[in-house]
Design a protein around this motif. Structure first.
Motif, mmCIF file in Angstrom:
data_model
loop_
_atom_site.group_PDB
_atom_site.id
_atom_site.type_symbol
_atom_site.label_atom_id
_atom_site.label_comp_id
_atom_site.label_asym_id
_atom_site.label_seq_id
_atom_site.Cartn_x
_atom_site.Cartn_y
_atom_site.Cartn_z
ATOM 1 N N TYR A 56 5.511 -2.074 -1.703
ATOM 2 C CA TYR A 56 4.120 -1.777 -1.353
ATOM 3 C C TYR A 56 3.960 -2.016 0.144
ATOM 4 O O TYR A 56 4.338 -3.069 0.654
ATOM 5 C CB TYR A 56 3.145 -2.671 -2.124
ATOM 6 C CG TYR A 56 1.706 -2.294 -1.881
ATOM 7 C CD1 TYR A 56 1.095 -1.300 -2.635
ATOM 8 C CD2 TYR A 56 0.973 -2.880 -0.848
ATOM 9 C CE1 TYR A 56 -0.220 -0.932 -2.392
ATOM 10 C CE2 TYR A 56 -0.336 -2.513 -0.601
ATOM 11 C CZ TYR A 56 -0.921 -1.538 -1.372
ATOM 12 O OH TYR A 56 -2.217 -1.160 -1.134
ATOM 13 N N VAL A 58 1.606 -1.077 3.978
ATOM 14 C CA VAL A 58 0.408 -0.601 4.657
ATOM 15 C C VAL A 58 0.840 -0.110 6.037
ATOM 16 O O VAL A 58 1.524 -0.828 6.768
ATOM 17 C CB VAL A 58 -0.661 -1.703 4.799
ATOM 18 C CG1 VAL A 58 -1.868 -1.188 5.574
ATOM 19 C CG2 VAL A 58 -1.074 -2.233 3.434
ATOM 20 N N ARG A 60 -0.782 1.195 9.490
ATOM 21 C CA ARG A 60 -2.033 1.284 10.245
ATOM 22 C C ARG A 60 -1.774 2.072 11.524
ATOM 23 O O ARG A 60 -0.842 1.768 12.261
ATOM 24 C CB ARG A 60 -2.554 -0.105 10.594
ATOM 25 C CG ARG A 60 -2.963 -0.905 9.401
ATOM 26 C CD ARG A 60 -3.464 -2.273 9.844
ATOM 27 N NE ARG A 60 -3.855 -3.062 8.711
ATOM 28 C CZ ARG A 60 -3.808 -4.388 8.680
ATOM 29 N NH1 ARG A 60 -3.389 -5.057 9.743
ATOM 30 N NH2 ARG A 60 -4.184 -5.035 7.606
ATOM 31 N N SER A 79 3.661 10.360 5.797
ATOM 32 C CA SER A 79 3.930 10.253 4.366
ATOM 33 C C SER A 79 5.253 10.914 3.985
ATOM 34 O O SER A 79 6.025 10.359 3.192
ATOM 35 C CB SER A 79 2.778 10.875 3.581
ATOM 36 O OG SER A 79 2.956 10.646 2.210
ATOM 37 N N LYS A 83 7.768 8.097 2.396
ATOM 38 C CA LYS A 83 7.919 8.091 0.938
ATOM 39 C C LYS A 83 9.356 7.838 0.499
ATOM 40 O O LYS A 83 9.599 7.463 -0.638
ATOM 41 C CB LYS A 83 7.382 9.382 0.336
ATOM 42 C CG LYS A 83 8.192 10.618 0.660
ATOM 43 C CD LYS A 83 7.538 11.859 0.079
ATOM 44 C CE LYS A 83 8.307 13.107 0.466
ATOM 45 N NZ LYS A 83 7.581 14.305 0.051
ATOM 46 N N ASN A 88 5.156 2.505 -2.850
ATOM 47 C CA ASN A 88 3.699 2.655 -2.824
ATOM 48 C C ASN A 88 3.215 2.256 -1.437
ATOM 49 O O ASN A 88 3.649 1.233 -0.899
ATOM 50 C CB ASN A 88 3.043 1.740 -3.860
ATOM 51 C CG ASN A 88 3.570 1.993 -5.250
ATOM 52 O OD1 ASN A 88 3.367 3.053 -5.812
ATOM 53 N ND2 ASN A 88 4.261 1.004 -5.815
ATOM 54 N N TYR A 89 2.307 3.023 -0.877
ATOM 55 C CA TYR A 89 1.828 2.696 0.470
ATOM 56 C C TYR A 89 0.446 3.274 0.702
ATOM 57 O O TYR A 89 -0.011 4.176 0.008
ATOM 58 C CB TYR A 89 2.788 3.208 1.548
ATOM 59 C CG TYR A 89 3.077 4.682 1.451
ATOM 60 C CD1 TYR A 89 2.271 5.612 2.109
ATOM 61 C CD2 TYR A 89 4.140 5.147 0.693
ATOM 62 C CE1 TYR A 89 2.531 6.958 2.018
ATOM 63 C CE2 TYR A 89 4.401 6.500 0.595
ATOM 64 C CZ TYR A 89 3.595 7.405 1.255
ATOM 65 O OH TYR A 89 3.855 8.746 1.159
ATOM 66 N N ARG A 90 -0.183 2.699 1.706
ATOM 67 C CA ARG A 90 -1.507 3.150 2.142
ATOM 68 C C ARG A 90 -1.422 3.393 3.648
ATOM 69 O O ARG A 90 -0.868 2.579 4.380
ATOM 70 C CB ARG A 90 -2.534 2.056 1.819
ATOM 71 C CG ARG A 90 -3.955 2.443 2.154
ATOM 72 C CD ARG A 90 -4.950 1.383 1.707
ATOM 73 N NE ARG A 90 -4.923 0.246 2.617
ATOM 74 C CZ ARG A 90 -4.850 -1.022 2.210
ATOM 75 N NH1 ARG A 90 -4.812 -1.314 0.947
ATOM 76 N NH2 ARG A 90 -4.829 -1.990 3.085
ATOM 77 N N ILE A 91 -1.978 4.504 4.097
ATOM 78 C CA ILE A 91 -2.032 4.800 5.536
ATOM 79 C C ILE A 91 -3.488 4.701 5.959
ATOM 80 O O ILE A 91 -4.353 5.353 5.385
ATOM 81 C CB ILE A 91 -1.486 6.209 5.848
ATOM 82 C CG1 ILE A 91 -0.035 6.330 5.371
ATOM 83 C CG2 ILE A 91 -1.588 6.497 7.347
ATOM 84 C CD1 ILE A 91 0.543 7.729 5.508
ATOM 85 N N GLU A 92 -3.734 3.850 6.948
ATOM 86 C CA GLU A 92 -5.095 3.652 7.463
ATOM 87 C C GLU A 92 -5.152 4.121 8.910
ATOM 88 O O GLU A 92 -4.270 3.813 9.698
ATOM 89 C CB GLU A 92 -5.479 2.172 7.437
ATOM 90 C CG GLU A 92 -5.426 1.521 6.093
ATOM 91 C CD GLU A 92 -5.668 0.017 6.182
ATOM 92 O OE1 GLU A 92 -5.708 -0.544 7.308
ATOM 93 O OE2 GLU A 92 -5.801 -0.599 5.109
#
Length: 150
Positions: A56, A58, A60, A79, A83, A88-92
């Motif tokens: 996981y 993040v 930024r 992404s 990937k 699992n990841y979040r791009i802010e």
């Protein structure tokens, strides 16, 4: 400047990502590759006491307001490459006003170090000083520190 920070990804992989992603992102943002920088802290994410590195993450992206129209394209480029490294990841995207940034450039040196930049030492005294440290100390480093009873 655009700064891309990775949390929850091995910091050495970020160096590789920097080589792969700098030019494509510069093209998307319609800017110079010199404006794209990557930040790789030794930072893990934990969930319920379990380290989540590469499971996981993040990402930024800190960038000036003017780049807002390119967000979707940049997210896709990031992404597509990430990937393969994080499950699992979040791009802010975090935008800032450029009026609140201050930059200093030392014109005596290139803006960034490159593979082809070498430092030439002309002062032989500096070279001699470096060689003086090659002796190995063979004495007792604890002498006078510990009591004889110990």
């Amino acid at each position: 400047m655009i700064l891309i920070e990775f949390i929850g990804l091995d910091q050495y992989l970020v160096g590789d990502l920097s080589k792969i992603l700098t030019r494509p992102l510069a093209n998307v943002f319609e800017t110079s590759p010199d404006e794209i920088n990557f930040y790789a802290p030794n930072a893990q994410i934990y969930h319920e006491g379990i380290e989540q590195t590469s499971w996981y993450g993040v990402i930024r992206v800190f960038l000036p307001d003017k780049y807002h129209p390119f967000e979707e394209q940049a997210a896709k480029i990031l992404s597509d490459e990430i990937k393969h490294l994080i499950i699992n990841y979040r791009i802010e995207f975090h935008y800032f006003n450029e009026h609140h940034t201050h930059f200093h450039r030392n014109e005596e040196f290139p803006l960034f170090m490159k593979d082809n930049i070498q430092v030439e030492i002309k002062d032989e005294a500096m070279l001699e000083e470096e060689n003086d440290d090659d002796e190995i100390y063979e004495g007792n480093v604890f002498e006078g520190v510990l009591d004889d009873d110990e």
